[in-house]
Motif scaffolding. Structure first.
Motif, PDB file in Angstrom:
ATOM      1  N   VAL A 129     -99.393  78.234 -33.993  1.00  0.00           N
ATOM      2  CA  VAL A 129     -98.768  76.919 -33.871  1.00  0.00           C
ATOM      3  C   VAL A 129     -98.149  76.551 -35.216  1.00  0.00           C
ATOM      4  O   VAL A 129     -98.821  76.590 -36.257  1.00  0.00           O
ATOM      5  N   ALA A 130     -96.882  76.218 -35.207  1.00  0.00           N
ATOM      6  CA  ALA A 130     -96.230  75.768 -36.433  1.00  0.00           C
ATOM      7  C   ALA A 130     -96.812  74.415 -36.856  1.00  0.00           C
ATOM      8  O   ALA A 130     -97.172  73.582 -36.010  1.00  0.00           O
ATOM      9  N   VAL A 131     -96.911  74.183 -38.169  1.00  0.00           N
ATOM     10  CA  VAL A 131     -97.533  72.965 -38.690  1.00  0.00           C
ATOM     11  C   VAL A 131     -96.602  72.297 -39.689  1.00  0.00           C
ATOM     12  O   VAL A 131     -95.976  72.959 -40.519  1.00  0.00           O
ATOM     13  N   ARG A 132     -96.505  70.978 -39.586  1.00  0.00           N
ATOM     14  CA  ARG A 132     -95.873  70.183 -40.635  1.00  0.00           C
ATOM     15  C   ARG A 132     -96.912  69.208 -41.165  1.00  0.00           C
ATOM     16  O   ARG A 132     -97.444  68.381 -40.426  1.00  0.00           O
ATOM     17  N   ARG A 133     -97.172  69.306 -42.454  1.00  0.00           N
ATOM     18  CA  ARG A 133     -98.175  68.436 -43.071  1.00  0.00           C
ATOM     19  C   ARG A 133     -97.516  67.145 -43.554  1.00  0.00           C
ATOM     20  O   ARG A 133     -96.554  67.182 -44.308  1.00  0.00           O
ATOM     21  N   VAL A 134     -98.075  66.054 -43.122  1.00  0.00           N
ATOM     22  CA  VAL A 134     -97.579  64.737 -43.523  1.00  0.00           C
ATOM     23  C   VAL A 134     -98.502  64.213 -44.620  1.00  0.00           C
ATOM     24  O   VAL A 134     -99.695  63.985 -44.383  1.00  0.00           O
ATOM     25  N   PRO A 135     -98.001  64.019 -45.839  1.00  0.00           N
ATOM     26  CA  PRO A 135     -98.876  63.648 -46.953  1.00  0.00           C
ATOM     27  C   PRO A 135     -99.585  62.311 -46.730  1.00  0.00           C
ATOM     28  O   PRO A 135     -98.997  61.356 -46.213  1.00  0.00           O
ATOM     29  N   LEU A 136    -100.844  62.261 -47.127  1.00  0.00           N
ATOM     30  CA  LEU A 136    -101.536  60.983 -47.229  1.00  0.00           C
ATOM     31  C   LEU A 136    -100.878  60.161 -48.335  1.00  0.00           C
ATOM     32  O   LEU A 136    -100.199  60.690 -49.210  1.00  0.00           O
ATOM     33  N   ASP A 137    -101.080  58.847 -48.295  1.00  0.00           N
ATOM     34  CA  ASP A 137    -100.508  58.018 -49.354  1.00  0.00           C
ATOM     35  C   ASP A 137    -101.333  58.158 -50.631  1.00  0.00           C
ATOM     36  O   ASP A 137    -102.302  58.926 -50.697  1.00  0.00           O
ATOM     37  N   ASP A 138    -100.966  57.415 -51.651  1.00  0.00           N
ATOM     38  CA  ASP A 138    -101.628  57.552 -52.949  1.00  0.00           C
ATOM     39  C   ASP A 138    -103.096  57.139 -52.903  1.00  0.00           C
ATOM     40  O   ASP A 138    -103.881  57.529 -53.776  1.00  0.00           O
ATOM     41  N   GLY A 139    -103.480  56.344 -51.904  1.00  0.00           N
ATOM     42  CA  GLY A 139    -104.877  55.966 -51.745  1.00  0.00           C
ATOM     43  C   GLY A 139    -105.641  56.895 -50.822  1.00  0.00           C
ATOM     44  O   GLY A 139    -106.764  56.582 -50.418  1.00  0.00           O
ATOM     45  N   LEU A 140    -105.038  58.051 -50.508  1.00  0.00           N
ATOM     46  CA  LEU A 140    -105.610  59.048 -49.597  1.00  0.00           C
ATOM     47  C   LEU A 140    -105.866  58.476 -48.205  1.00  0.00           C
ATOM     48  O   LEU A 140    -106.822  58.838 -47.529  1.00  0.00           O
ATOM     49  N   ARG A 141    -104.965  57.600 -47.780  1.00  0.00           N
ATOM     50  CA  ARG A 141    -104.990  57.066 -46.424  1.00  0.00           C
ATOM     51  C   ARG A 141    -103.896  57.720 -45.591  1.00  0.00           C
ATOM     52  O   ARG A 141    -102.850  58.107 -46.126  1.00  0.00           O
ATOM     53  N   VAL A 142    -104.116  57.846 -44.288  1.00  0.00           N
ATOM     54  CA  VAL A 142    -103.074  58.341 -43.402  1.00  0.00           C
ATOM     55  C   VAL A 142    -101.868  57.416 -43.520  1.00  0.00           C
ATOM     56  O   VAL A 142    -101.985  56.189 -43.390  1.00  0.00           O
TER      57      VAL A 142
END
Length: 357
Positions: A123-136
């Motif tokens: 399965v191809a994956v695209r990682r969406v970065p967490l914000d600077d507070g490590l929140r989704v």
């Protein structure tokens, strides 16, 4: 000569938390519940062991699915069960996220089992970065609206950070790609987060996965389930029955059903973990740690003056085991399961000694 399938070399199996046999160890690395399961569970398992083991279990787990459905306020045809939530997750990835080269959207810091399953299934994956507070980052996921994707997977509360999204944010996610499944992995939801099961009735693309391993203190029983509208449950069942029509044995079905029949015990033990978590967070802050807000049965913390890997090693030398992830963005954090008050006190004493050393 190799006898293995060609794709085997590309697999990167999931690495579970260490399970060492060390006498006197304070084991706070795998988010197990520090308390035993309900006595009703043990009695149910003993009763099932005395009768019927010569027969196959119910392949549809009808009694258990009914108990889970009543707990969540849905019909049994909205419930799928499997051998722990990891099996349910793997079946869901197979059933819903194989869309050629279209990417599955995942937070860049989340449960590493997702990546292992994606490699296995290609399965191809695209990682969406967490914000600077490590929140989704809700806005970053919403920015993919209109793009062709395979689906989205969110752990809520997220692992290993412990931070949860509120229900309105989950509903916004469900509307970003309504033609694809939004899988919400709620392994830790009972410790203070909102469950997306409330969204299932009005969002046919929402699939919620939960487990008995954490809040019900049954990590050794291996029971997980999914809640979704019947077409999603039917798809999971079709995949499961293609290779194993008997996912849960008689003992697991009996024990899991009993776990839902003792809500008072569940609430007491869950509340004890939450109370201890809040105290641990404050005491770790007193020691100089930066601790993320947690709605799980663990805390995620770093100390600005001490390397996390070295600190984990120093704690281990004092027979306290915590989890360190050598991964980008989180390599200076430790994930620490919430134990009993006595275990947390041993942890804090060991931490104080390490910091002084």
């Amino acid at each position: 000569m190799s006898f293995t399938s060609p794709h085997l070399a590309a697999l990167a199996p999931y690495t579970p938390g260490e399970q060492p046999a060390i006498e006197g160890l304070v084991k706070l690395n795998t988010n197990e519940n520090p308390y035993p399961p309900s006595p009703r569970v043990l009695a149910a398992i003993e009763g099932a062991a005395r009768a019927g083991l010569q027969l196959y279990p119910d392949p549809e787990s009808r009694v258990l699915r009914g108990a889970i459905g009543r707990h969540h306020g849905v019909a049994a045809d909205h419930v799928f069960v499997g051998n722990g939530s990891d099996e349910v997750l793997a079946l869901a990835f197979d059933a819903f996220f194989l869309h050629g080269d279209l990417p599955l959207l995942l937070p860049d810091v989340s449960y590493s089992f997702y990546q292992s399953v994606c490699r296995w299934l290609d399965v191809a994956v695209r990682r969406v970065p967490l914000d600077d507070g490590l929140r989704v980052d809700l806005a970053a996921f919403e920015a993919t609206r209109g793009e062709a994707v395979a689906g989205m997977v969110i752990a809520n509360p997220n692992a290993p950070t412990g931070i949860a999204l509120p229900l309105d944010a989950l509903e916004r996610l469900a509307q970003v790609h309504p033609q694809r499944v939004l899988l919400v992995d709620e392994a830790y939801v009972d410790f203070g987060a909102d469950s997306a099961t409330a969204l299932v009735a009005r969002h046919p693309n929402v699939l919620v996965v939960q487990t008995l391993s954490k809040s019900r203190a049954l990590a050794g029983l291996r029971v997980g389930w999914a809640i979704g509208q019947p077409p999603l449950v039917e798809a999971l069942t079709r995949v499961k029955n293609s290779f194993n029509a008997y996912p849960l044995d008689r003992l697991a079905q009996a024990g899991a059903t009993a776990a839902f029949e003792d809500q008072a015990y569940f609430a007491r033990q869950r509340d004890a973990v939450v109370h201890c978590r809040e105290g641990l967070l404050l005491q770790m802050e007193d020691l100089g740690f930066a601790v993320l807000p947690s709605q799980a049965n663990f805390v995620f913390a770093r100390h600005p003056a001490h390397d996390a890997a070295q600190l984990a090693a120093a704690l281990r030398a004092r027979k306290v085991l915590v989890r360190h992830f050598a991964q980008p963005r989180i390599d200076q954090y430790l994930r620490i399961s919430v134990g009993t008050p006595a275990q947390c006190e041993q942890l804090l004493q060991a931490m104080a000694a390490c910091l002084q050393g």
